[in-house]
Each structure stands twice: as C-alpha cells, then as structure tokens.
Design a protein around this motif. Structure first.
Motif, PDB file in Angstrom:
ATOM      1  N   THR A  69      13.973  -1.971  -5.541  1.00 45.93           N
ATOM      2  CA  THR A  69      13.054  -3.083  -5.243  1.00 45.93           C
ATOM      3  C   THR A  69      12.088  -2.829  -4.078  1.00 45.93           C
ATOM      4  O   THR A  69      11.136  -3.582  -3.907  1.00 45.93           O
ATOM      5  N   SER A  70      12.310  -1.784  -3.291  1.00 46.74           N
ATOM      6  CA  SER A  70      11.443  -1.547  -2.121  1.00 46.74           C
ATOM      7  C   SER A  70      10.013  -1.200  -2.530  1.00 46.74           C
ATOM      8  O   SER A  70       9.788  -0.518  -3.528  1.00 46.74           O
ATOM      9  N   LEU A  71       9.054  -1.647  -1.729  1.00 46.65           N
ATOM     10  CA  LEU A  71       7.634  -1.430  -2.018  1.00 46.65           C
ATOM     11  C   LEU A  71       7.227   0.027  -1.840  1.00 46.65           C
ATOM     12  O   LEU A  71       6.389   0.542  -2.567  1.00 46.65           O
ATOM     13  N   ASN A  72       7.793   0.693  -0.838  1.00 43.33           N
ATOM     14  CA  ASN A  72       7.457   2.101  -0.589  1.00 43.33           C
ATOM     15  C   ASN A  72       8.629   2.787   0.112  1.00 43.33           C
ATOM     16  O   ASN A  72       9.528   2.119   0.625  1.00 43.33           O
ATOM     17  N   LEU A 126      11.786  10.886  -1.139  1.00 43.22           N
ATOM     18  CA  LEU A 126      10.817  11.824  -0.552  1.00 43.22           C
ATOM     19  C   LEU A 126       9.712  12.169  -1.553  1.00 43.22           C
ATOM     20  O   LEU A 126       8.536  12.206  -1.215  1.00 43.22           O
ATOM     21  N   GLN A 127      10.133  12.396  -2.798  1.00 44.74           N
ATOM     22  CA  GLN A 127       9.155  12.742  -3.832  1.00 44.74           C
ATOM     23  C   GLN A 127       8.193  11.574  -4.076  1.00 44.74           C
ATOM     24  O   GLN A 127       6.983  11.766  -4.235  1.00 44.74           O
ATOM     25  N   THR A 132       2.817   9.121  -3.449  1.00 50.58           N
ATOM     26  CA  THR A 132       1.990   7.985  -2.991  1.00 50.58           C
ATOM     27  C   THR A 132       1.205   8.334  -1.713  1.00 50.58           C
ATOM     28  O   THR A 132       0.650   7.453  -1.058  1.00 50.58           O
ATOM     29  N   GLU A 133       1.240   9.627  -1.348  1.00 47.17           N
ATOM     30  CA  GLU A 133       0.489  10.161  -0.200  1.00 47.17           C
ATOM     31  C   GLU A 133       0.917   9.574   1.150  1.00 47.17           C
ATOM     32  O   GLU A 133       0.148   9.526   2.102  1.00 47.17           O
ATOM     33  N   ILE A 183       7.403  13.786   8.822  1.00 49.40           N
ATOM     34  CA  ILE A 183       6.979  14.019   7.431  1.00 49.40           C
ATOM     35  C   ILE A 183       5.814  13.142   6.958  1.00 49.40           C
ATOM     36  O   ILE A 183       5.249  13.407   5.904  1.00 49.40           O
ATOM     37  N   VAL A 184       5.445  12.108   7.744  1.00 51.97           N
ATOM     38  CA  VAL A 184       4.397  11.190   7.251  1.00 51.97           C
ATOM     39  C   VAL A 184       2.992  11.804   7.335  1.00 51.97           C
ATOM     40  O   VAL A 184       2.721  12.670   8.171  1.00 51.97           O
TER      41      VAL A 184
END
Length: 201
Positions: A69-72, A126-127, A132-133, A183-184
């Motif tokens: 359910t998480s958005l990102n 992670l993928q 989603t960049e 990693i962001v």
C-alpha cells in the motif's frame, strides 16, 4: 489454549526477557496450572521457539501489508520502521540479544528467516526506487539489500549500541537516514528531507 499461551508468553518475554520469565510466571499470569502449559509445550525451549516464530510471522504479515500500500519506497521504509517500533513498543530487554545468548539455535534459525524475508522485500523496494528515479540507477541492488539487513540487525546488538546510550527509535531513525542518503537521487532527496522533517522528535 495453545494460542493463548503463546500470546501471553510473547507479552512476558518481550517485556521481561526470555531468561527471567519462568513457566511458573506464565501459569500464574494466566491463572492456569503449569501442567496445562506442558500439555502443549514439552519444555520452555519449545515455547520460546513457538513464540519467536509466531511474532516473526505477525511482523511479516504487517510488513507485507505496508509493501502493498505504500506510495513510494522511501515512505515504505518509514512506514515499516513505525510499524516495527509500535509492534515492539513494550520491549524493555533487547529480546534479540537474549535470544542469541540463551537460545542460540533458535536465534540462528530466526536470523536466517529474517534475512530471507528482508532480502527479497528490500531488493524489490530498491528496484522500485530505481524505476521511479528515487534511487540511483547504478546501485547494486543485491549488495545494498544485504548491507541494509546487516545494519538493521547490527544496531540491535546491545554490545555495540548499549541501550543506556541509544534508544531503539533513535538507532532505527538514524540508520534509515544513513541508508537512504547513500542511494537517493536529487528527486528522492526531496522526499527524504520531508520525512526527516516530519519524523523529528
């Protein structure tokens, strides 16, 4: 009755520790005889084993729900952190540390199951972050997933992170930020900074 015994034992073990809680304590808390517990569990080790894997399964179910359910992926990690903190809110005794010390075989099995579960879900997350960049495209998903597991389990070791110096909330919050900052992308950093701001105590 078996389920009730597991439930009450989990409560006592997480609050007081695996070592200090006796079969008598559990029987007294439940107002039943010790014989009733032994009908379902041959000894305390068997009970500890049942409790350990029941708690693990419950946490896994909750994490699966969040992943769906998480958005990102950044929100997902923060939601999982909040869920785990809430689930273990009554911990006073560093149960993982006690499990490792007094029930090493059960701890080893749990540790392996935790790794298998976490490794797969973190790799997927992670993928998704790369797609989603939000995460850098050149990260090694398998390596980062293993490092994340190592760090998250490492901060629970009271030998290196004594509870009189660090609360579990502080450790999880700090490690999460440490992991994500590595990693962001720029786009991901904007979202991360929002979460850091809103999660400040």
């Amino acid at each position: 009755m078996r389920e009730k015994i597991i439930q009450k034992s989990a409560e006592l073990f997480l609050t007081l520790g695996f070592k200090s809680v006796t079969m008598d304590d559990i029987a007294n808390e439940m107002a039943i005889s010790k014989k009733t517990i032994y009908v379902h569990f041959a000894n305390k080790t068997k009970l500890v084993e049942a409790v350990t894997f029941e708690v693990f399964e419950n946490i896994c179910e909750g994490i699966d729900g969040i992943c769906n359910t998480s958005l990102n992926p950044i929100q997902q990690l923060y939601d999982i952190k909040l869920f785990v903190m809430h689930h273990l809110r009554n911990e006073k005794t560093s149960p993982q540390y006690q499990l490792k010390k007094y029930y090493p075989q059960i701890y080893q099995r749990l540790h392996l199951k935790q790794f298998e579960k976490m490794h797969d879900s973190v790799k997927e997350s992670l993928q998704k972050g790369i797609d989603t960049e939000l995460f850098r495209p050149n990260i090694n998903v398998d390596f980062i997933s293993r490092m994340y597991f190592n760090g998250m389990t490492g901060i629970k070791d009271d030998t290196y992170f004594p509870s009189e110096l660090y609360t579990m909330e502080y450790l999880m919050e700090s490690y999460l930020e440490y992991h994500l900052r590595a990693i962001v992308t720029q786009k991901g950093l904007l979202i991360l900074n929002q979460f850091i701001t809103t999660n400040q105590p």
